[in-house]
Design a protein around this motif. Structure first.
Motif, PDB file in Angstrom:
ATOM      1  N   VAL A 322       0.859  -1.190   0.000  1.00 44.18           N
ATOM      2  CA  VAL A 322       0.000   0.000   0.000  1.00 44.18           C
ATOM      3  C   VAL A 322       0.894   1.238   0.000  1.00 44.18           C
ATOM      4  CG1 VAL A 322      -1.733   1.276   1.328  1.00 44.18           C
ATOM      5  CG2 VAL A 322      -1.750  -1.227   1.346  1.00 44.18           C
ATOM      6  N   SER A 323       0.624   2.187  -0.898  1.00 47.28           N
ATOM      7  CA  SER A 323       1.396   3.430  -0.899  1.00 47.28           C
ATOM      8  C   SER A 323       1.231   4.139   0.440  1.00 47.28           C
ATOM      9  CB  SER A 323       0.916   4.351  -2.020  1.00 47.28           C
ATOM     10  OG  SER A 323       1.514   5.629  -1.877  1.00 47.28           O
ATOM     11  N   ALA A 324       2.346   4.639   0.987  1.00 52.13           N
ATOM     12  CA  ALA A 324       2.322   5.361   2.262  1.00 52.13           C
ATOM     13  C   ALA A 324       1.364   6.549   2.214  1.00 52.13           C
ATOM     14  CB  ALA A 324       3.735   5.836   2.601  1.00 52.13           C
ATOM     15  N   ASP A 325       1.147   7.078   1.018  1.00 52.68           N
ATOM     16  CA  ASP A 325       0.265   8.245   0.875  1.00 52.68           C
ATOM     17  C   ASP A 325      -1.163   7.935   1.307  1.00 52.68           C
ATOM     18  OD1 ASP A 325       2.085  10.163  -1.132  1.00 52.68           O
ATOM     19  OD2 ASP A 325       2.386   8.025  -1.415  1.00 52.68           O
ATOM     20  N   LYS A 326      -1.545   6.667   1.201  1.00 52.76           N
ATOM     21  CA  LYS A 326      -2.923   6.307   1.565  1.00 52.76           C
ATOM     22  C   LYS A 326      -3.173   6.434   3.064  1.00 52.76           C
ATOM     23  CE  LYS A 326      -4.143   3.683  -2.472  1.00 52.76           C
ATOM     24  NZ  LYS A 326      -4.393   2.389  -3.082  1.00 52.76           N
ATOM     25  N   LEU A 327      -2.095   6.532   3.855  1.00 57.72           N
ATOM     26  CA  LEU A 327      -2.240   6.739   5.297  1.00 57.72           C
ATOM     27  C   LEU A 327      -2.184   8.220   5.649  1.00 57.72           C
ATOM     28  CD1 LEU A 327       0.091   3.959   6.738  1.00 57.72           C
ATOM     29  CD2 LEU A 327      -2.383   3.982   6.751  1.00 57.72           C
ATOM     30  N   GLY A 328      -2.062   9.056   4.616  1.00 53.98           N
ATOM     31  CA  GLY A 328      -1.911  10.488   4.865  1.00 53.98           C
ATOM     32  C   GLY A 328      -0.466  10.890   5.061  1.00 53.98           C
ATOM     33  N   TRP A 329       0.460   9.924   4.899  1.00 54.22           N
ATOM     34  CA  TRP A 329       1.871  10.265   4.948  1.00 54.22           C
ATOM     35  C   TRP A 329       2.289  10.806   3.581  1.00 54.22           C
ATOM     36  CZ3 TRP A 329       3.717   4.816   7.016  1.00 54.22           C
ATOM     37  CH2 TRP A 329       3.152   4.606   8.281  1.00 54.22           C
ATOM     38  N   ARG A 330       3.500  11.370   3.524  1.00 58.02           N
ATOM     39  CA  ARG A 330       4.007  11.879   2.247  1.00 58.02           C
ATOM     40  C   ARG A 330       5.117  10.933   1.800  1.00 58.02           C
ATOM     41  NH1 ARG A 330       4.971  18.024   4.184  1.00 58.02           N
ATOM     42  NH2 ARG A 330       6.431  16.922   5.562  1.00 58.02           N
ATOM     43  N   GLY A 331       4.760  10.044   0.896  1.00 54.05           N
ATOM     44  CA  GLY A 331       5.666   8.962   0.534  1.00 54.05           C
ATOM     45  C   GLY A 331       6.992   9.411  -0.046  1.00 54.05           C
ATOM     46  N   ASP A 332       7.008  10.587  -0.699  1.00 55.31           N
ATOM     47  CA  ASP A 332       8.270  11.097  -1.250  1.00 55.31           C
ATOM     48  C   ASP A 332       9.097  11.803  -0.189  1.00 55.31           C
ATOM     49  OD1 ASP A 332       7.998  10.272  -3.957  1.00 55.31           O
ATOM     50  OD2 ASP A 332       6.559  11.881  -4.291  1.00 55.31           O
ATOM     51  N   ALA A 333       8.440  12.204   0.900  1.00 50.69           N
ATOM     52  CA  ALA A 333       9.103  13.043   1.906  1.00 50.69           C
ATOM     53  C   ALA A 333       9.670  12.246   3.072  1.00 50.69           C
ATOM     54  CB  ALA A 333       8.117  14.080   2.431  1.00 50.69           C
ATOM     55  N   VAL A 334       9.324  10.964   3.192  1.00 46.94           N
ATOM     56  CA  VAL A 334       9.622  10.211   4.420  1.00 46.94           C
ATOM     57  C   VAL A 334      11.110  10.237   4.771  1.00 46.94           C
ATOM     58  CG1 VAL A 334       9.659   7.886   5.433  1.00 46.94           C
ATOM     59  CG2 VAL A 334       7.573   8.745   4.359  1.00 46.94           C
ATOM     60  N   GLU A 335      11.984  10.057   3.774  1.00 46.63           N
ATOM     61  CA  GLU A 335      13.417  10.015   4.107  1.00 46.63           C
ATOM     62  C   GLU A 335      13.932  11.373   4.569  1.00 46.63           C
ATOM     63  OE1 GLU A 335      16.264   6.869   2.498  1.00 46.63           O
ATOM     64  OE2 GLU A 335      15.265   7.643   0.724  1.00 46.63           O
ATOM     65  N   ALA A 336      13.495  12.447   3.918  1.00 50.72           N
ATOM     66  CA  ALA A 336      13.922  13.780   4.364  1.00 50.72           C
ATOM     67  C   ALA A 336      13.360  14.069   5.757  1.00 50.72           C
ATOM     68  CB  ALA A 336      13.469  14.838   3.357  1.00 50.72           C
ATOM     69  N   GLU A 337      12.081  13.724   5.978  1.00 49.83           N
ATOM     70  CA  GLU A 337      11.492  13.898   7.314  1.00 49.83           C
ATOM     71  C   GLU A 337      12.292  13.127   8.361  1.00 49.83           C
ATOM     72  OE1 GLU A 337       6.879  14.032   5.628  1.00 49.83           O
ATOM     73  OE2 GLU A 337       7.573  12.339   6.828  1.00 49.83           O
ATOM     74  N   CYS A 338      12.736  11.935   7.971  1.00 50.18           N
ATOM     75  CA  CYS A 338      13.503  11.092   8.883  1.00 50.18           C
ATOM     76  C   CYS A 338      14.726  11.826   9.406  1.00 50.18           C
ATOM     77  CB  CYS A 338      13.922   9.808   8.168  1.00 50.18           C
ATOM     78  SG  CYS A 338      15.214   8.888   9.020  1.00 50.18           S
ATOM     79  N   PHE A 339      15.452  12.536   8.539  1.00 50.34           N
ATOM     80  CA  PHE A 339      16.671  13.204   8.996  1.00 50.34           C
ATOM     81  C   PHE A 339      16.364  14.482   9.775  1.00 50.34           C
ATOM     82  CE2 PHE A 339      18.354  10.021   6.216  1.00 50.34           C
ATOM     83  CZ  PHE A 339      19.409   9.559   6.990  1.00 50.34           C
ATOM     84  N   ALA A 340      15.189  15.052   9.569  1.00 49.22           N
ATOM     85  CA  ALA A 340      14.742  16.132  10.456  1.00 49.22           C
ATOM     86  C   ALA A 340      14.513  15.564  11.858  1.00 49.22           C
ATOM     87  CB  ALA A 340      13.458  16.762   9.913  1.00 49.22           C
ATOM     88  N   PHE A 341      13.889  14.407  11.924  1.00 51.68           N
ATOM     89  CA  PHE A 341      13.582  13.718  13.187  1.00 51.68           C
ATOM     90  C   PHE A 341      14.868  13.286  13.899  1.00 51.68           C
ATOM     91  CE2 PHE A 341      12.117   9.834  15.497  1.00 51.68           C
ATOM     92  CZ  PHE A 341      10.979  10.316  16.124  1.00 51.68           C
ATOM     93  N   LEU A 342      15.789  12.689  13.140  1.00 53.06           N
ATOM     94  CA  LEU A 342      17.045  12.213  13.723  1.00 53.06           C
ATOM     95  C   LEU A 342      17.902  13.372  14.230  1.00 53.06           C
ATOM     96  CD1 LEU A 342      18.190   9.345  11.297  1.00 53.06           C
ATOM     97  CD2 LEU A 342      16.898   9.154  13.432  1.00 53.06           C
ATOM     98  N   ALA A 343      17.833  14.517  13.545  1.00 53.09           N
ATOM     99  CA  ALA A 343      18.617  15.676  13.988  1.00 53.09           C
ATOM    100  C   ALA A 343      18.181  16.119  15.380  1.00 53.09           C
ATOM    101  CB  ALA A 343      18.466  16.824  12.986  1.00 53.09           C
ATOM    102  N   VAL A 344      16.875  16.108  15.629  1.00 48.44           N
ATOM    103  CA  VAL A 344      16.375  16.498  16.952  1.00 48.44           C
ATOM    104  C   VAL A 344      16.798  15.458  17.990  1.00 48.44           C
ATOM    105  CG1 VAL A 344      14.320  17.032  18.320  1.00 48.44           C
ATOM    106  CG2 VAL A 344      14.475  17.813  15.944  1.00 48.44           C
ATOM    107  N   ARG A 345      16.738  14.188  17.625  1.00 49.73           N
ATOM    108  CA  ARG A 345      17.207  13.144  18.539  1.00 49.73           C
ATOM    109  C   ARG A 345      18.693  13.337  18.862  1.00 49.73           C
ATOM    110  NH1 ARG A 345      13.736   8.927  19.515  1.00 49.73           N
ATOM    111  NH2 ARG A 345      15.422   7.520  20.149  1.00 49.73           N
TER     112      ARG A 345
END
Length: 371
Positions: A322-345
């Protein structure tokens, strides 16, 4: 710590000529707000420079002095990505003063997981100090080296962010996240504490390289070639005997560990079909290794735009894709979001890699902080 605005940057190993820029408001444990996301193209000269650096890295192979192209490419991509951050932040109606940190992944030019008797190594081009001086905000960069030096694989690092996303979807171990970039990686979380993640095998890299080598464009757009071809099942079965696919996790890959040469001698259509079937079948073998085989895969990354690939995940990996977009996530953005998240961690000293994701001896933080 209260949630802060963080910018995440990602440029994948397929070198599509774009910078993924995503804003995320987070405390590094929970996601408060998904902010702006944009795909910002590099200026024309940078992509061939990165391709040259990637080719030089394979010849270098961590032996002797670094190729001269690294420094030139590193400065150019750092300035380009800094400009992209400013552009996306300003277009979102914000100022850099409102951004608490930037997670700057950089461009992977070579990655080697540890093997018996040989330590791993990794190289991402990206000058965090230069970016910090341009943007005037904290920058976390070089996310993978500390993990590698501690004996880990240095990849995949998305697991803890994927687990946060799975938490928003109420995961209980019957679903997982699959990212289809140059290489595929999967994250499984039982909804309590255990996170498992590893590289499944190749994803888009061999297919894209095959299409480019045949002069047919940048990728198998809409999976049209793969859909028109016939899979050589005997050749596929032989390819699936590769020892990586049965090896226990943790494990990771470089984008050139599996190449387009797997389809040598085949027609355009049959070659695309074989490479797509192989990447999808690798996912099936990966799912068999998980503590519990998920029924559903939420798919992010460029590969989810290829309907032939997605259909083959169902038919050859035996899972509902199932495309991640169907959950309301942004399937193209997940990896960039991940490094925003990891930076805060990283700012908080929270772990970004774990024994069950990269094989480090204990949960550990990572990334260097500039500013």
């Amino acid at each position: 710590m209260n949630p802060i605005w963080s910018v995440g940057l990602m440029t994948g190993t397929v070198l599509d000529g774009n910078i993924d820029v995503a804003l995320l408001k987070t405390d590094g444990e929970r996601i408060e707000t998904f902010g702006a996301y944009a795909l910002v193209p590099y200026d024309a000269p940078i992509r061939p420079m990165l391709e040259e650096a990637q080719a030089a890295a394979r010849v270098w192979n961590f032996e002797g002095p670094e190729p001269a192209i690294f420094a030139e490419a590193e400065a150019a991509l750092t300035r380009a990505q800094s400009a992209a951050v400013k552009k996306v932040v300003e277009e979102a109606g914000m100022t850099m003063a409102e951004i608490g940190v930037v997670g700057f992944h950089g461009q992977t030019v070579l990655h080697r997981g540890p093997q018996k008797g040989r330590p791993g190594d990794t190289r991402q081009l990206g000058d965090g100090a230069l970016m910090q001086s341009i943007l005037g905000t904290k920058v976390v960069y070089d996310f993978r080296t500390a993990d590698i030096r501690a004996g880990g694989q240095g990849a995949p690092l998305a697991a803890v962010y994927h687990a946060a996303l799975l938490g928003t979807a109420g995961a209980h171990g019957d679903s997982a996240i699959l990212n289809l970039g140059g290489v595929g990686n999967v994250t499984w979380w039982d909804g309590k504490g255990d996170i498992v993640a590893f590289d499944t095998g190749p994803a888009n890299a061999p297919i894209n390289d095959f299409i480019k080598a045949r002069g047919l464009g940048e990728m198998d757009r809409d999976g049209a070639l793969g859909a028109a071809g016939k899979v050589d099942e005997a050749r596929l079965a032989k390819l699936l005997e590769h020892p990586y696919l049965a090896a226990p996790f943790p494990k990771s890959l470089d984008r050139f560990d599996f190449t387009a040469a797997m389809a040598d001698g085949l027609s355009d259509e049959d070659g695309a079909a074989l490479l797509t079937a192989f990447s999808a079948s690798c996912v099936g073998k990966a799912l068999d290794l998980l503590p519990r085989r998920p029924k559903t895969l939420f798919v992010s990354g460029g590969g989810r735009h290829n309907p032939t690939f997605m259909a083959m995940l169902t038919s050859r990996a035996g899972v509902d894709a199932v495309s991640a977009d169907k959950l309301g996530w942004r399937g193209d953005a997940v990896e960039a979001e991940c490094f925003a998240f990891l930076a805060v961690r990283a700012l908080r000293g929270l772990p970004i890699s774990f024994p069950s994701t990269t094989g480090v001896p204990k949960p550990m933080t990572g990334g260097r902080i500039a500013g």
